[in-house]
Structures are given as C-alpha cells and as structure tokens.
Design an enzyme around this catalytic site. Structure first.
Site, mmCIF file in Angstrom:
data_model
loop_
_atom_site.group_PDB
_atom_site.id
_atom_site.type_symbol
_atom_site.label_atom_id
_atom_site.label_comp_id
_atom_site.label_asym_id
_atom_site.label_seq_id
_atom_site.Cartn_x
_atom_site.Cartn_y
_atom_site.Cartn_z
ATOM 1 N N SER A 1 0.937 -1.083 -0.261
ATOM 2 C CA SER A 1 0.265 0.528 0.173
ATOM 3 C C SER A 1 0.899 1.089 -0.146
ATOM 4 C CB SER A 1 -0.913 -0.035 1.757
ATOM 5 O OG SER A 1 -0.189 -0.039 2.435
ATOM 6 N N CYS B 1 -3.797 -3.742 -7.646
ATOM 7 C CA CYS B 1 -3.024 -2.900 -8.162
ATOM 8 C C CYS B 1 -3.155 -2.457 -9.465
ATOM 9 C CB CYS B 1 -1.542 -2.734 -7.794
ATOM 10 S SG CYS B 1 -0.568 -3.321 -9.069
HETATM 11 P P1 NAD Z 1 0.309 -3.742 3.316
HETATM 12 O O1 NAD Z 1 1.209 -2.675 2.824
HETATM 13 O O2 NAD Z 1 -0.283 -3.815 4.242
HETATM 14 O O3 NAD Z 1 1.486 -4.746 2.971
HETATM 15 C C1 NAD Z 1 2.740 -5.091 2.449
HETATM 16 C C2 NAD Z 1 3.945 -5.064 3.103
HETATM 17 O O4 NAD Z 1 4.164 -4.487 3.694
HETATM 18 C C3 NAD Z 1 3.772 -6.804 3.634
HETATM 19 O O5 NAD Z 1 4.950 -7.696 3.558
HETATM 20 C C4 NAD Z 1 3.351 -6.452 5.699
HETATM 21 O O6 NAD Z 1 4.098 -7.139 6.309
HETATM 22 C C5 NAD Z 1 4.392 -5.119 5.182
HETATM 23 N N1 NAD Z 1 3.404 -3.875 6.379
HETATM 24 C C6 NAD Z 1 2.661 -4.277 6.482
HETATM 25 N N2 NAD Z 1 2.773 -2.641 7.383
HETATM 26 C C7 NAD Z 1 3.374 -2.382 7.823
HETATM 27 C C8 NAD Z 1 4.096 -2.163 8.804
HETATM 28 N N3 NAD Z 1 3.495 -0.236 9.311
HETATM 29 N N4 NAD Z 1 6.057 -1.224 8.696
HETATM 30 C C9 NAD Z 1 6.349 -1.854 7.693
HETATM 31 N N5 NAD Z 1 5.484 -2.896 7.085
HETATM 32 C C10 NAD Z 1 4.446 -3.459 6.874
HETATM 33 O O7 NAD Z 1 -0.386 -4.082 1.287
HETATM 34 P P2 NAD Z 1 -1.057 -5.141 1.286
HETATM 35 O O8 NAD Z 1 -2.202 -5.641 1.887
HETATM 36 O O9 NAD Z 1 0.076 -6.655 1.967
HETATM 37 O O10 NAD Z 1 -1.219 -5.598 -0.266
HETATM 38 C C11 NAD Z 1 -2.457 -4.558 -0.576
HETATM 39 C C12 NAD Z 1 -1.649 -3.538 -1.714
HETATM 40 O O11 NAD Z 1 -0.765 -3.430 -1.922
HETATM 41 C C13 NAD Z 1 -2.882 -2.525 -2.219
HETATM 42 O O12 NAD Z 1 -2.625 -1.637 -1.971
HETATM 43 C C14 NAD Z 1 -2.246 -2.629 -3.730
HETATM 44 O O13 NAD Z 1 -2.868 -1.811 -4.236
HETATM 45 C C15 NAD Z 1 -1.061 -3.116 -3.600
HETATM 46 N N6 NAD Z 1 -0.261 -2.922 -4.839
HETATM 47 C C16 NAD Z 1 0.587 -2.773 -4.895
HETATM 48 C C17 NAD Z 1 0.889 -3.023 -6.683
HETATM 49 C C18 NAD Z 1 2.261 -2.353 -7.274
HETATM 50 O O14 NAD Z 1 2.820 -3.201 -8.437
HETATM 51 N N7 NAD Z 1 1.728 -0.819 -7.332
HETATM 52 C C19 NAD Z 1 0.878 -4.631 -6.344
HETATM 53 C C20 NAD Z 1 0.262 -5.294 -5.589
HETATM 54 C C21 NAD Z 1 -0.402 -4.283 -4.857
#
Ligand code: NAD
Length: 494
Positions: free
Chosen positions: A234, A289
């Site tokens: 995200s 995404c």
């Molecule tokens: P997320 O941001 O919650 O988690 C992603 C990663 O970050 C995970 O490994 C998680 O453990 C870690 N994380 C979570 N909270 C954290 C924190 N406070 N501090 C440090 N690390 C932390 O995302 P998600 O819910 O797993 O995935 C969905 C999101 O990913 C959506 O916003 C989607 O659009 C995005 N996404 C983007 C792409 C792209 O190519 N731009 C591709 C796939 C998904």
C-alpha cells in the site's frame, strides 16, 4: 462444489536462513486463515529484527562467492528453477489461491507471469549489458554490470507467487543474494518457492526467507549490509519504506496502491468494453493494483453501462469471483459502499446482497461485484483505493474533463481508454499521468521485457521493477579505465 484446494493440515511456516528451515526462538505466531472458508490453514512466525540479522549472517559468505560466480553458471540454477515451477505449476496455483482468496485460474496465472519474469532473467546472460571503448590511444573505458550483494524484497498479500517473482529471479541471476519478507497473510506459497529454490541448487544463503511484519521490515531497512530493497504494497507503507530505507543509504524502489481510471467514450465497442471493464474490476475480487476502479463515462455511454450492469449481475460469486483477504478488508469495502451511498451515489449493482453457495464457505469473506453510479469527482469513492470489487462511475462531458479527473488522482498506476478511434486513444495515451496505459485493455500489465511501474503515489523511487528496469535496479555499473602500454602520443589521459 469445491472452489479451492486447501492444505490438508495447517502448514507451519519456518524461516529459511543459511539454507536451513528454522523456527525463530521467542517469536509470536500468527494464524493464516483461508479467505474462502475462514479456517486455519497455517501458522507463521512474526520474526524480530534479530532474525534479519541472522539471515544476513547466514548469507554473507555465500553472497561473496555468488557475486563472483560467472553469470552463465548462475543462470543454470535458474533454468532448473524454471523447470520446477512448470512441474509444480498447479500445486503453486492452488497454494496462491488458497491463501489469497483467489480462484484457482487466477492463482495459476500469477505463477505463469512469474515464470515469464524467470524467462527474462534467463535471457540476461545473452544481453550485451556491459561495454568497452578506446577513449584515448591505448586507453580503454569499460562498463561492467555487477550484483550489489545482499538485497531484500518485501511483498504484499495479493499475489503470493507473482510479485516476489517480479524481484528475485532477476536479482539472483545478476549475482545478488536475496532476502525475502513475504506478507504474513500469505506465507505458505513463499515456503514452497523457497523449497524449490533449494531444490534448484542455489547455494545455501543465496535465497533466504524471514517471515513477519513491521519489526522484520524495520530490521531490513536499517541493516547496513542490505544494499537494496524492493517493496510492493500500500502507498503509506511504500512511502515509509522508501523514506526509511533511503535514510539508511539503500537503493529503494517501493510500489504502492492505485486508483485506476477506465475512460469510456461513446464510440467504444459495446461487448469488448463491457467485458474489459468487468474483468478489470472483478478480477482477483478487485484486489490488484491494476484493477480498474473508476469508470469515467465521457458523454452518453448508457448503452455500454447497460451491458456492463447485465454482465455484472450475472457474476456468480465463488466460481466466477474469489474472496476478500480478511474480515477487516471486507468491512472496509462495505463501509466504502455505504459512505458513497450516503454521499449521493446510486448503488446500481449491490454486491453486499450476494452470497456464495455452499455451507463450507459460509464463514469466508465474500462480497459480490458492486457498481456505483453518479459518483461525484473528488468524493471518497472516486479518489480512495477501496481494494475490492467496486466500480465507481463518474460522468464527465468531454475527454478533456476525463483527463483532468485522471490528473487529480494522487496515484498513477494505470489508465485505460476504450474507443474505436485512434485519435482518442492517442489523446489519452499521451496526456494521462499513469505509468501504464491500456487501449481497449482493462488490465494493462506490461509483459516481459517491458517493465512494470506506475508514477506519483503508486511508486516511490526511480525506475521500474521488471524487465530492463529490473536489471538497472538490481545491479551497479562499475567503470574501469585501463592502459597496458606506454604511448608515444601523450595527452591528458595517456
Ligand atoms: P501492505 O502495505 O499492508 O503490506 C505490504 C507489506 O508491508 C507486507 O509484507 C507487510 O507485512 C508489510 N507491512 C505492513 N504494515 C507495515 C508497517 N506498518 N511497517 C512496515 N511494513 C509493513 O499491503 P497489502 O495489504 O499486503 O497489499 C495490498 C496493497 O498493495 C494495495 O494497496 C495494492 O494496490 C498494493 N499493490 C501494489 C502493487 C503495485 O505494483 N503497485 C502490486 C500489488 C499490490
């Protein structure tokens, strides 16, 4: 009716450190729940930063040897890994589907896209990625592309196999040792990929896995021996990872969330457009995404909306659309629909009323596809990422207004236009801010060797993540200037 194959017993995930599967001492353990049924399908350790330290120590020796192993030799292991992916394709597809809530076909497609990146990585050995030139008589300058050392990848829940394979095949072939922190929501497929990397013969420590959440991420971002970090997730976390990682002198590429626009004009083909828009917003239950989430209706496109509504109402939840990752996300999606309704939007198709068939799925996280009409530009439903199967229709009078709307978005991942006019298509392609453009394609994911990457708050950092962008990110150019003989015609250099 069976929608998905779940693991026969809950899978106990372990970290992969120095080529050995280990359980971190003292780490809390989190349950992995099936989005389809709500049952426990695994357990994952939430590692502390000390586990990252252990993984780096376990990789250090191998990393130096691997970096100096000839690329053709490194690539041989990746050929073997590709064979193993093919052999285990269905099993990996089931695993990705089971933990992320996908349909099997979607889980399998993610593995196939990962294999495509592996194939690109295999081709790097045949690209001329160095270069040499005689810059003064007898003096040669050479470019040499080298791996960085120990690097890391942090990945989201929505593509358990594909997103990590955007990263590690290219990184490893270029001579890096890769430390992966998978999403704690989908750690099972990660373990399977780790097993296959070991089976492919990569030296112990070249590929490591540390499970966990924020603590493990912070351990990566602050570790002085980790040279580069790729992140996908995200936008708020992407921004955090970018800022914290660069503060610690790392190369960081952090891909974030999205709000993708699907611009539809009156001359668009009705069938192609209605199907393209539907597939874009319901694929992976809207949890990708590249999902189209705002349909920008330019002028009168009622005939296309009518067909889209018919198709959306016919979608059977379960067999034709997967589940939502967890209860919290399901609640957020329902809240976003209710908020839009209160703000004056019309719920044309209401997914909240749809249920999946079968008692086995009664405790899963289900919602049907939803279409919101009359969504106001600037409202939450037109701006915020909902990350579920919800399409907001915003009506505008002209194509210029459609582009102005796209420009107001904080994100910049993808933008598509549906039209039969080349001039309209070019107008959008050349003006939209998004990094990836679709013309009559609702999910414009660039295929290898074209790189993947958006702009604005959909990407923090420079370059792209796959294809040639991946080569740039995971390697450094060393510049060598050499002379072997004394020259008779001296200049400032020779
Ligand atoms: P997320 O941001 O919650 O988690 C992603 C990663 O970050 C995970 O490994 C998680 O453990 C870690 N994380 C979570 N909270 C954290 C924190 N406070 N501090 C440090 N690390 C932390 O995302 P998600 O819910 O797993 O995935 C969905 C999101 O990913 C959506 O916003 C989607 O659009 C995005 N996404 C983007 C792409 C792209 O190519 N731009 C591709 C796939 C998904």
């Amino acid at each position: 009716m069976s929608l998905v194959q779940l693991p026969k017993a809950p899978f106990a995930c372990k970290n992969l450190i120095g080529g050995k599967w280990t359980t971190p001492v003292g780490a809390s353990v989190r349950e992995v729940l099936s989005p389809h049924t709500g049952e426990v399908i695994g357990h994952v350790p939430m590692s502390a930063a000390s586990e990252v330290e252990r993984a780096v120590l376990g990789a250090r020796e191998a990393a130096e040897l691997w970096r100096t192993t000839p690329m053709k030799e490194r690539t041989q292991r990746m050929f073997r890994f590709r064979e193993l992916l093919e052999k285990n394709l269905d099993e990996l597809g089931h695993s990705a589907a089971a933990e992320a809530g996908k349909m099997f076909a979607e889980g399998r497609a993610g593995v196939l896209k990962g294999i495509e990146v592996v194939e690109f990585a295999l081709s790097i050995q045949n690209l001329d990625i160095g270069g040499s030139l005689e810059v003064s008589r007898g003096v040669f300058c050479e470019y040499r592309r080298e791996g960085l050392g120990i690097v890391a990848g942090i990945t989201p829940f929505n593509f358990p196999a594909m997103v990590p394979m955007w990263m590690f095949p290219i990184a490893v072939v270029l001579g890096n040792s890769f430390l992966w922190k998978p999403s704690e929501k989908v750690p099972i497929t990660a373990c399977r990929l780790g097993e296959l990397m070991l089976e492919a013969g990569f030296p112990e420590g070249v590929f490591s896995i540390v499970h966990g959440g924020k603590e493990a991420v912070d351990g990566i971002l602050e570790h002085r021996d980790i040279r580069a970090v790729a992140f996908v997730g995200s936008s708020p976390i992407a921004k955090y990872v970018y800022e914290r990682g660069t503060q610690h002198q790392k190369r960081v590429l952090a891909l974030g969330g999205a709000k993708n626009h699907l611009i539809v004009v009156p001359d668009a083909d009705v069938e192609l457009t209605s199907q393209g828009v539907l597939d874009s917003f319901i694929g992976c239950a809207g949890q990708r995404c590249m999902a189209g989430s705002v349909m920008v209706a330019v002028g009168n496109v009622d005939h296309i909306v009518k067909r889209l509504v018919e198709k959306t109402e016919a979608v059977v939840v379960g067999p034709q659309m997967g589940a939502i990752i967890d209860r919290a996300a399901l609640g957020r999606i329902a809240e976003a629909i209710a908020e839009a309704e209160q703000g004056g939007a019309k719920v044309i198709v209401d997914g909240r009323t749809k249920r999946v068939e079968g008692a086995a799925y009664a405790s899963g996280n289900w919602i049907g596809p939803t279409i919101l009409g009359g969504v106001k530009p600037g409202s939450s439903a037109s701006r915020k990422e909902i990350f579920g199967p919800v399409l907001s229709i915003v009506s505008v009078p002209t194509l210029a207004d459609a582009i102005a709307l796209e420009h107001q978005s904080a994100y910049g991942n993808a933008c598509s236009v549906f039209t039969t006019s080349g001039a309209v298509a070019e107008y959008v392609a050349s003006r939209a801010h998004a990094g990836m453009i679709g013309i009559n394609v609702g999910v414009p994911v660039p295929r290898e060797p074209f790189s993947f990457g958006g702009s604005q708050e959909s990407k923090f950092g420079h370059g792209d993540i796959t294809g040639h962008g991946g080569i740039e990110f995971w390697s450094a150019l060393k510049k060598i200037t050499r002379k072997w003989q004394i020259q008779s015609d001296h200049n400032w250099m020779s």
